[in-house]
Write a protein that holds these residues in place. Structure first.
Motif, PDB file in Angstrom:
ATOM      1  N   ARG A  44       0.815  -0.951   0.104  1.00 47.61           N
ATOM      2  CA  ARG A  44       0.096   0.364  -0.267  1.00 47.61           C
ATOM      3  C   ARG A  44       0.811   1.129  -0.418  1.00 47.61           C
ATOM      4  O   ARG A  44       1.063   2.486  -0.431  1.00 47.61           O
ATOM      5  CB  ARG A  44      -1.216  -0.250   1.269  1.00 47.61           C
ATOM      6  N   LYS A  45       1.845   1.247   0.931  1.00 49.38           N
ATOM      7  CA  LYS A  45       2.558   2.207   1.092  1.00 49.38           C
ATOM      8  C   LYS A  45       3.515   2.729  -0.708  1.00 49.38           C
ATOM      9  O   LYS A  45       3.823   3.645  -0.978  1.00 49.38           O
ATOM     10  CB  LYS A  45       4.031   2.375   2.133  1.00 49.38           C
ATOM     11  N   LEU A  46       3.845   1.935  -0.849  1.00 53.93           N
ATOM     12  CA  LEU A  46       4.028   1.571  -2.906  1.00 53.93           C
ATOM     13  C   LEU A  46       3.495   2.236  -3.419  1.00 53.93           C
ATOM     14  O   LEU A  46       4.256   3.084  -4.010  1.00 53.93           O
ATOM     15  CB  LEU A  46       4.406   0.272  -3.325  1.00 53.93           C
ATOM     16  N   LEU A  47       2.260   1.183  -3.401  1.00 56.84           N
ATOM     17  CA  LEU A  47       1.555   2.049  -3.990  1.00 56.84           C
ATOM     18  C   LEU A  47       0.605   3.509  -4.468  1.00 56.84           C
ATOM     19  O   LEU A  47       1.128   4.814  -5.207  1.00 56.84           O
ATOM     20  CB  LEU A  47      -0.260   1.338  -4.301  1.00 56.84           C
ATOM     21  N   GLN A  48       1.001   3.949  -3.143  1.00 55.56           N
ATOM     22  CA  GLN A  48       0.739   5.056  -2.806  1.00 55.56           C
ATOM     23  C   GLN A  48       1.541   6.167  -2.974  1.00 55.56           C
ATOM     24  O   GLN A  48       1.689   7.376  -3.618  1.00 55.56           O
ATOM     25  CB  GLN A  48       0.437   5.593  -1.334  1.00 55.56           C
ATOM     26  N   GLY A  49       2.564   6.154  -2.406  1.00 54.74           N
ATOM     27  CA  GLY A  49       4.040   7.090  -3.062  1.00 54.74           C
ATOM     28  C   GLY A  49       4.668   7.123  -4.216  1.00 54.74           C
ATOM     29  O   GLY A  49       4.765   8.186  -4.066  1.00 54.74           O
ATOM     30  N   LYS A  50       5.065   5.750  -4.474  1.00 54.95           N
ATOM     31  CA  LYS A  50       5.572   6.196  -5.919  1.00 54.95           C
ATOM     32  C   LYS A  50       4.267   6.284  -7.302  1.00 54.95           C
ATOM     33  O   LYS A  50       4.690   6.115  -8.130  1.00 54.95           O
ATOM     34  CB  LYS A  50       5.853   4.455  -6.077  1.00 54.95           C
ATOM     35  N   TYR A  51       3.119   6.437  -7.318  1.00 49.94           N
ATOM     36  CA  TYR A  51       2.016   5.364  -8.412  1.00 49.94           C
ATOM     37  C   TYR A  51       1.491   6.536  -7.647  1.00 49.94           C
ATOM     38  O   TYR A  51      -0.059   6.588  -8.767  1.00 49.94           O
ATOM     39  CB  TYR A  51       1.899   4.418  -8.993  1.00 49.94           C
ATOM     40  N   HIS A  52       0.669   6.839  -6.815  1.00 49.45           N
ATOM     41  CA  HIS A  52      -0.220   8.197  -6.734  1.00 49.45           C
ATOM     42  C   HIS A  52      -0.338   9.032  -7.808  1.00 49.45           C
ATOM     43  O   HIS A  52      -1.576   9.830  -8.392  1.00 49.45           O
ATOM     44  CB  HIS A  52      -0.733   8.446  -5.325  1.00 49.45           C
ATOM     45  N   GLY A  53       0.939  10.156  -8.356  1.00 52.55           N
ATOM     46  CA  GLY A  53       0.817  10.809  -9.395  1.00 52.55           C
ATOM     47  C   GLY A  53       0.776  11.275 -10.672  1.00 52.55           C
ATOM     48  O   GLY A  53       0.996  11.763 -11.096  1.00 52.55           O
ATOM     49  N   ASN A  54       1.332   9.235 -10.693  1.00 59.57           N
ATOM     50  CA  ASN A  54       1.742   8.542 -11.910  1.00 59.57           C
ATOM     51  C   ASN A  54       0.072   7.645 -12.377  1.00 59.57           C
ATOM     52  O   ASN A  54       1.563   6.623 -12.428  1.00 59.57           O
ATOM     53  CB  ASN A  54       2.743   9.036 -12.455  1.00 59.57           C
ATOM     54  N   PRO A  55      -0.642   7.275 -11.761  1.00 58.97           N
ATOM     55  CA  PRO A  55      -1.107   5.755 -12.731  1.00 58.97           C
ATOM     56  C   PRO A  55      -0.543   5.136 -13.480  1.00 58.97           C
ATOM     57  O   PRO A  55      -1.395   4.408 -13.534  1.00 58.97           O
ATOM     58  CB  PRO A  55      -3.023   6.403 -11.982  1.00 58.97           C
ATOM     59  N   MET A  56      -1.131   6.171 -14.846  1.00 61.23           N
ATOM     60  CA  MET A  56      -0.822   5.594 -15.901  1.00 61.23           C
ATOM     61  C   MET A  56       0.369   4.126 -16.141  1.00 61.23           C
ATOM     62  O   MET A  56       0.324   3.661 -16.309  1.00 61.23           O
ATOM     63  CB  MET A  56      -0.361   6.453 -16.519  1.00 61.23           C
ATOM     64  N   HIS A  57       1.443   4.782 -15.400  1.00 60.06           N
ATOM     65  CA  HIS A  57       3.030   4.346 -14.904  1.00 60.06           C
ATOM     66  C   HIS A  57       2.336   2.880 -13.975  1.00 60.06           C
ATOM     67  O   HIS A  57       2.931   1.666 -15.116  1.00 60.06           O
ATOM     68  CB  HIS A  57       3.184   4.913 -14.138  1.00 60.06           C
ATOM     69  N   ILE A  58       2.064   2.562 -12.948  1.00 56.30           N
ATOM     70  CA  ILE A  58       1.294   1.781 -12.740  1.00 56.30           C
ATOM     71  C   ILE A  58       0.529   0.166 -13.680  1.00 56.30           C
ATOM     72  O   ILE A  58       0.106  -0.248 -13.878  1.00 56.30           O
ATOM     73  CB  ILE A  58       0.892   1.265 -11.398  1.00 56.30           C
ATOM     74  N   ALA A  59      -0.203   0.903 -14.544  1.00 53.56           N
ATOM     75  CA  ALA A  59      -0.869   0.624 -15.766  1.00 53.56           C
ATOM     76  C   ALA A  59      -0.702  -0.073 -16.632  1.00 53.56           C
ATOM     77  O   ALA A  59      -0.735  -1.301 -17.203  1.00 53.56           O
ATOM     78  CB  ALA A  59      -2.455   1.360 -15.918  1.00 53.56           C
ATOM     79  N   VAL A  60       0.846   0.921 -16.877  1.00 53.92           N
ATOM     80  CA  VAL A  60       1.066   0.161 -18.062  1.00 53.92           C
ATOM     81  C   VAL A  60       2.394  -1.142 -17.361  1.00 53.92           C
ATOM     82  O   VAL A  60       1.883  -2.373 -17.893  1.00 53.92           O
ATOM     83  CB  VAL A  60       2.743   1.191 -18.061  1.00 53.92           C
ATOM     84  N   ILE A  61       2.664  -1.541 -16.423  1.00 47.04           N
ATOM     85  CA  ILE A  61       3.141  -1.954 -15.596  1.00 47.04           C
ATOM     86  C   ILE A  61       2.134  -3.159 -15.986  1.00 47.04           C
ATOM     87  O   ILE A  61       2.622  -4.776 -15.907  1.00 47.04           O
ATOM     88  CB  ILE A  61       4.602  -2.082 -14.738  1.00 47.04           C
ATOM     89  N   ILE A  62       1.209  -2.731 -15.116  1.00 44.09           N
ATOM     90  CA  ILE A  62      -0.021  -4.234 -14.962  1.00 44.09           C
ATOM     91  C   ILE A  62      -0.059  -4.853 -16.268  1.00 44.09           C
ATOM     92  O   ILE A  62      -0.077  -6.383 -16.731  1.00 44.09           O
ATOM     93  CB  ILE A  62      -0.953  -3.749 -14.069  1.00 44.09           C
ATOM     94  N   SER A  63      -0.172  -3.928 -17.767  1.00 46.21           N
ATOM     95  CA  SER A  63      -0.781  -4.433 -18.467  1.00 46.21           C
ATOM     96  C   SER A  63       0.430  -5.416 -19.743  1.00 46.21           C
ATOM     97  O   SER A  63       0.096  -6.643 -19.839  1.00 46.21           O
ATOM     98  CB  SER A  63      -0.919  -3.000 -18.879  1.00 46.21           C
ATOM     99  N   ASN A  64       1.842  -4.952 -19.061  1.00 47.29           N
ATOM    100  CA  ASN A  64       2.673  -5.687 -19.575  1.00 47.29           C
ATOM    101  C   ASN A  64       2.764  -7.216 -19.000  1.00 47.29           C
ATOM    102  O   ASN A  64       3.207  -8.254 -19.457  1.00 47.29           O
ATOM    103  CB  ASN A  64       4.007  -4.640 -19.488  1.00 47.29           C
ATOM    104  N   CYS A  65       2.372  -6.744 -17.755  1.00 41.02           N
ATOM    105  CA  CYS A  65       2.799  -8.168 -16.914  1.00 41.02           C
ATOM    106  C   CYS A  65       1.505  -9.321 -17.658  1.00 41.02           C
ATOM    107  O   CYS A  65       1.866 -10.661 -17.990  1.00 41.02           O
ATOM    108  CB  CYS A  65       2.033  -8.124 -16.070  1.00 41.02           C
ATOM    109  N   LEU A  66       0.478  -8.661 -17.276  1.00 38.10           N
ATOM    110  CA  LEU A  66      -1.050  -9.580 -18.180  1.00 38.10           C
ATOM    111  C   LEU A  66      -0.346  -9.934 -19.460  1.00 38.10           C
ATOM    112  O   LEU A  66      -1.279 -10.935 -20.398  1.00 38.10           O
ATOM    113  CB  LEU A  66      -2.668  -8.445 -17.672  1.00 38.10           C
ATOM    114  N   ARG A  67       0.121  -8.979 -20.327  1.00 39.82           N
ATOM    115  CA  ARG A  67       0.595  -9.048 -22.037  1.00 39.82           C
ATOM    116  C   ARG A  67       1.335 -11.076 -21.939  1.00 39.82           C
ATOM    117  O   ARG A  67       1.313 -11.533 -23.009  1.00 39.82           O
ATOM    118  CB  ARG A  67       0.843  -8.470 -22.594  1.00 39.82           C
ATOM    119  N   GLU A  68       2.145 -10.332 -20.715  1.00 42.70           N
ATOM    120  CA  GLU A  68       3.040 -11.257 -21.174  1.00 42.70           C
ATOM    121  C   GLU A  68       2.807 -12.526 -20.301  1.00 42.70           C
ATOM    122  O   GLU A  68       2.924 -13.702 -20.868  1.00 42.70           O
ATOM    123  CB  GLU A  68       4.128 -11.473 -20.026  1.00 42.70           C
TER     124      GLU A  68
END
Length: 700
Positions: A44-68
């Motif tokens: 939770r701390k990582l999601l809030q601290g790292k991706y709160h200001g750039n939610p598309m970044h985590i979306a790209v990461i999850i999208s790539n994981c799902l693609r793989e």
């Protein structure tokens, strides 16, 4: 995947994810699972601290994981690996990786052992120095005593030991330097080149490349060992200033060893500066290295030598081309740090770069030369400087060649250029490649084409589908393994009798699958790539009503279905419906078309001829879960609610005309039943009804 291109959607999904994490945290807190509580709080701390200001970044990461994940699942259903994937999983390569890690570990141990030898040498010299100065402080009369003479002999023996130990330490340092030199020149260089080749293959849809963390560990340990050796040589220089003698090996050997260490450090740092993630527009994550002017793209760099002293000390500058045709707008200078990456690597990610074409070149879009703008390759370069422990090292690296487009309609051909380049060469900077593009081995090209489907639409192609594509490209051959295909035949020459190229035809199919029939494709129910001749061979002995789905060979981005029927005299006949394109599929889902499709033959009641998906799967069993709703029944006006409207439905209908029968008037084309037709006739003319609900049917 949609969220990776939509900030509002990404924000909502990130909030939903945080809510689910909180719910899980509440549940495990009641169960007093301390380890899980700790991990969930950290997440939770990582999601809030790292991706709160750039939610598309985590979306790209999850999208790539799902693609793989989809690619792995698709690959599991493909019985044969292609030549490229086999080469990437070569056992010799894996063995070399293990050997590199083993040798790096051995070098690190040797450097640490040499540290102990240097410390012993320092202690021995201090003892010698103390005893020698003690004798020197005595009166002359005392130096002639037998005891002092004996001490002088002991000091001479100690000096001999010092000389031996100095030579021994220098020899050990030389061996460590030699081991590092050999490792960097051979196995480590090959390992880095292999990683870069795997990255190329991954960029065009192949297996996701790994191994960079292992390489970082090796580079970092070697750098630490070289700096350790450098400190050992500095210590020897310090010992030299306090004591030297005739035949002393330090002044002779140390300068050469230090020069070699510095040379190796320069090379190690230069090789460690890599592009971890190639340039890519967030709007097209599966089409890297195709960049559109004035559209932001991202690119990530990493220094494989991870030293805490370098955190925020290295500023990287990004530039594009040397001919000044394009410039980069946005933040093009950033500092490398260890906080941005989840694994703590020393990296920097540029997220707000935009290529802009200079006005002076606006009149020349690239078509004046021997090739089109989508065949023009450009390079994004990065430079920085490392200042550490008295060394100043200039570093440079470049992205793989990119293609610049000014309109999204150019993207398919630009992507074809990226595929061809990275399939055909491992040269990272051959910007004149398309002046004379080499031919590609057909077997490797077919493998890459399968990757386009596995990476972009979640399911690759089997051997039968690939054989059909091979026939499309080369005609019928006994074997395709050794055939070479030209770039022109792949992307520039029209298919025989068609107004489009092979690649444009294939790209249109990918787009159709992605936007309109993706679930059906992933389930494996679309045979897709099968010729008209082959489909008839497959269907002729099947139960009447058996059908298969294939992509149109004559229409761009079209899908059709063909079913087998039996005439009264026992003869077999085949019917193929006019292909459905994305325009028609936008109005009615394809699964619903298969469910509701009706055929009118002569004066018979309309019926659905589609019974079994090839080879013998009941239609509703195959497609039932994809139906948007239950079949609609026509309601009476009183059932339409307070306003008295009758619900309207789209019914896909065809009418089969016998060769001996004259075409019927539009009023004869009953779409489903007399009641349906009567309702429609109240609002529409017969011509409009025919246009809206009827499709041509080819009668064999």
């Amino acid at each position: 995947e949609a969220a990776s291109n939509n900030e509002a959607m990404a924000t909502i999904l990130l909030q939903n994810l945080l809510i689910q994490v909180d719910e899980q945290l509440d549940r495990v807190s009641q169960e007093k699972n301390l380890l899980l509580i700790h991990n969930l709080k950290r997440i939770r701390k990582l999601l809030q601290g790292k991706y709160h200001g750039n939610p598309m970044h985590i979306a790209v990461i999850i999208s790539n994981c799902l693609r793989e994940e989809r690619r792995i699942l698709a690959a599991a259903s493909m019985p044969v690996q292609g030549p490229l994937e086999k080469s990437l999983q070569n056992s010799v390569v894996s063995e070399r990786q293990r050997n590199v890690e083993h040798k790096v570990s051995a070098i690190k141990n040797s450097a640490q052992m040499t540290d102990q030898d240097v410390k012993y040498l320092e202690d021995l010299q201090e003892e010698f120095d103390f005893r020698y100065k003690t004798i020197q402080s005595l009166e002359q009369s005392d130096k002639n005593s037998a005891l002092i003479k004996q001490e002088m002999l002991a000091l001479q023996a100690m000096l001999n030991t010092l000389d031996y130990k100095r030579k021994e330490v220098l020899s050990k340092i030389g061996r460590v330097i030699h081991e590092i030199d050999m490792l960097m020149s051979n196995m480590l260089t090959e390992e880095l080149l292999d990683w870069k080749r795997r990255q190329q293959i991954a960029c065009i849809g192949g297996p996701l490349h790994g191994g960079l963390d292992q390489l970082q560990n090796c580079f970092t340990l070697l750098a630490e060992s070289l700096f350790q050796v450098r400190r050992q040589l500095e210590k020897l220089d310090e010992l030299l200033t306090r004591l030297t003698y005739d035949g002393d090996p330090i002044p002779v050997q140390r300068p050469q060893l230090l020069e070699k260490v510095n040379f190796l450090l320069y090379n190690l740092f230069r090789n460690s500066f890599v592009v971890e993630r190639q340039p890519c527009m967030p709007t097209h994550p599966q089409r890297p290295m195709v960049l559109k002017t004035l559209i932001q793209f991202t690119v990530k760099l990493r220094l494989l030598i991870k030293l805490p002293e370098l955190n925020y000390q290295i500023r990287v500058k990004a530039t594009i081309d040397n001919n000044r045709r394009f410039v980069l707008c946005g933040t093009h200078v950033k500092a490398m740090n260890m906080e941005e990456s989840a694994n703590g690597s020393l990296s920097v990610e540029f997220r707000h770069l935009q290529p802009k074409e200079m006005k002076s070149s606006a009149g020349s879009k690239g078509n004046e030369g021997p090739h089109m703008v989508t065949e023009e390759l450009h390079s994004i370069s990065f430079e920085t400087q490392v200042c550490l422990y008295g060394l100043t090292i200039n570093l440079e690296t470049s992205s793989l060649p990119v293609v610049m487009i000014s309109n999204v309609s150019q993207l398919p051909n630009a992507w074809a250029s990226i595929i061809w380049y990275n399939l055909s060469t491992n040269d990272p900077q051959n910007l004149s490649f398309f002046n004379n593009p080499p031919a590609a081995t057909l077997s490797q090209l077919l493998e890459v084409l399968s990757w386009q489907f596995s990476s972009y639409v979640g399911r690759g192609l089997n051997s039968e589908q690939l054989n059909m594509l091979a026939e499309k490209l080369m005609g019928q051959q006994v074997s395709y393994n050794d055939y070479q295909l030209s770039w022109a035949k792949f992307c520039k020459e029209h298919l025989p009798g068609k107004s489009f190229t092979f690649w444009v035809w294939l790209e249109a199919i990918l787009d159709l699958i992605k936007k309109h029939i993706l679930p059906l494709w992933i389930d494996g129910y679309i045979m897709g790539f099968v010729s008209k001749e082959k489909e008839r061979i497959l269907l002729k002995d099947k139960t009447p009503g058996t059908f298969l789905l294939r992509f149109s060979e004559s229409n761009l981005g079209g899908i059709t279905f063909t079913w087998v029927d039996q005439l009264e005299n026992g003869d077999v006949t085949f019917h193929s419906v006019e292909p459905y394109n994305k325009g028609r599929l936008s109005a009615l889902p394809f699964a619903d078309i298969l469910r509701d499709y009706k055929v009118i033959m002569a004066d018979n009641v309309p019926e659905n001829p589609l019974k079994y998906l090839y080879p013998d799967i009941p239609k509703d069993k195959a497609f039932g879960k994809h139906y948007s709703c239950q079949p609609n029944e026509v309601s009476k006006p009183s059932d339409g609610g307070g306003k008295g409207y009758v619900p309207s439905v789209f019914i896909p209908v065809s009418k089969i005309l016998n060769d001996s029968t004259d075409p019927h008037s539009p009023s004869d084309l009953l779409p489903m039943s007399p009641s349906v037709y009567a309702v429609l006739s109240e609002h529409l003319s017969p011509t409009v009804i025919e246009t809206a609900v009827c499709c041509k049917l080819f009668h064999s």
